[in-house]
Motif scaffolding. Structure first.
Motif, PDB file in Angstrom:
ATOM      1  N   SER A 110      43.184  34.357  41.850  1.00 38.66           N
ATOM      2  CA  SER A 110      41.963  33.553  41.595  1.00 38.66           C
ATOM      3  C   SER A 110      42.574  32.381  40.562  1.00 38.66           C
ATOM      4  O   SER A 110      43.289  32.930  39.637  1.00 38.66           O
TER       5      SER A 110
ATOM      6  N   SER B  56      49.025  41.342  33.492  1.00 34.14           N
ATOM      7  CA  SER B  56      48.956  40.626  34.838  1.00 34.14           C
ATOM      8  C   SER B  56      50.135  41.305  35.747  1.00 34.14           C
ATOM      9  O   SER B  56      50.953  41.966  35.060  1.00 34.14           O
TER      10      SER B  56
ATOM     11  N   VAL C 229      44.966  40.979  36.046  1.00 35.27           N
ATOM     12  CA  VAL C 229      45.076  39.664  36.691  1.00 35.27           C
ATOM     13  C   VAL C 229      46.292  39.895  37.774  1.00 35.27           C
ATOM     14  O   VAL C 229      47.387  40.204  37.084  1.00 35.27           O
TER      15      VAL C 229
ATOM     16  N   ALA D  27      48.430  38.545  41.370  1.00 33.64           N
ATOM     17  CA  ALA D  27      48.741  37.375  42.472  1.00 33.64           C
ATOM     18  C   ALA D  27      49.933  37.765  43.076  1.00 33.64           C
ATOM     19  O   ALA D  27      50.637  38.701  42.939  1.00 33.64           O
TER      20      ALA D  27
ATOM     21  N   TRP E 140      46.260  30.967  37.390  1.00 28.93           N
ATOM     22  CA  TRP E 140      45.702  32.125  36.354  1.00 28.93           C
ATOM     23  C   TRP E 140      46.183  32.238  35.236  1.00 28.93           C
ATOM     24  O   TRP E 140      45.849  33.229  34.519  1.00 28.93           O
TER      25      TRP E 140
ATOM     26  N   ALA F  28      47.412  30.303  44.686  1.00 25.99           N
ATOM     27  CA  ALA F  28      46.947  30.903  43.200  1.00 25.99           C
ATOM     28  C   ALA F  28      48.083  30.801  42.471  1.00 25.99           C
ATOM     29  O   ALA F  28      48.650  31.886  42.262  1.00 25.99           O
TER      30      ALA F  28
END
Length: 304
Positions: A138, A272, A247, A249, A260, A255
């Motif tokens: 996101s 992350s 977080v 990805a 982010w 993204a």
């Protein structure tokens, strides 16, 4: 022999509409394991493409809740609603209507793509009972998203870029040539699994049949953003989030890290994780690895 997890579906009243809900219950509930709400993306893509996250029910001994956000999937469709009806506040309100109706006062939230943006909108309001937030694939603002999309688009073959530019200038974004060009982008940065998983195709098909939410809030595709979200940003509010935050990805995600990074940098204590050789639909490309990372995070933030 594998035992199928119990799955029930129902509708929840929301304003004068109905939100369709899917509840996956583990065969054995783990003490202290809080329910997980999974928020789909789009906006308007429905829950189908994130349905495999329900495997966390048995893997972690917790209830997993999916629902189709208002305006898409099996929930009430509102093709004639005015443009200003479709706001993040609407979807925050809907989430709490679903949560309250199900009777869950303590819970985790996981959002994918737009769902992660919505999850952040929920979290900045500091609702009581939010045990953790997982933001998956996101952006923290649509300006960052569009900058990243422009850079990734510039890496496409020249003839693909030319087709995109030509049809966008002419307003012929439904032309088969334009659609084929967008699929080149999708194959690189949205879902790198070939063929595309059926759950993803099902979500996309329902959105294409009635695209009100997606076209109003986003636009015709992932990188040509013309909708009401184009000015959205939560960057300046992220320090208000107090829930533990993860977080995630993909390495080739649309993204990109720039989109982010504000989540990781501005949410106190945020962690992350980047999945190698995956893109925007990490949960479909690396399902077991994805769920293992999420399961570990949830376990550490369950509350008795």
């Amino acid at each position: 022999m594998l035992i199928a997890m119990p799955v029930t579906t129902r509708t929840v009243p929301f304003r004068e509409y109905e939100t369709w809900v899917r509840i996956t219950t583990p065969t054995a509930l783990s003490p202290g394991a809080l329910p997980l709400f999974v928020l789909h993306g789009g906006p308007g893509m429905a829950h189908d493409y994130v349905r495999n996250i329900a495997a966390l029910a048995d893997e972690t001994g917790r209830t997993v809740v999916h629902y189709d956000q208002i305006g898409c999937g099996r929930s009430t469709h509102l093709p004639d609603a005015p443009v200003d009806f479709w706001t993040p506040d609407l979807f925050v309100e809907e989430f709490h209507a679903v949560r309250a109706d199900l009777g869950f006062d303590e819970y985790h939230v996981l959002g994918q793509s737009w769902g992660g943006m919505l999850g952040a909108e929920i979290a900045v309001r500091r609702p009581e009972g939010l045990a953790s937030l997982s933001i998956c694939n996101s952006p923290a603002s649509m300006a960052l998203w569009m900058d990243a999309a422009a850079k990734l688009r510039a890496e496409l073959p020249e003839e693909t870029q030319a087709a995109l530019d030509r049809h966008e200038a002419a307003g012929t974004v439904a032309d088969p040539e334009y659609v084929a060009a967008t699929m080149e982008f999708y194959a690189r940065h949205v879902c790198r699994t070939t063929p595309m998983p059926q759950d993803f195709l099902d979500s996309e098909a329902q959105m294409e049949r009635e695209p009100t939410v997606y076209h109003t809030m986003n636009g015709p595709n992932e990188f040509h953003v013309l909708g009401t979200l184009r000015t959205w940003s939560i960057v300046d509010r992220l320090d208000q989030i107090t829930a533990p935050t993860l977080v995630v990805a993909g390495e080739y995600d649309e993204a990109t890290p720039e989109t982010w990074a504000p989540f990781a940098e501005r949410i106190p204590g945020a962690r992350s994780h980047v999945f190698a050789d995956a893109s925007h639909c990490t949960h479909l490309e690396k399902p077991e690895e994805f769920r293992a990372v999420i399961a570990d995070f949830l376990h550490h933030h369950d509350q008795a």
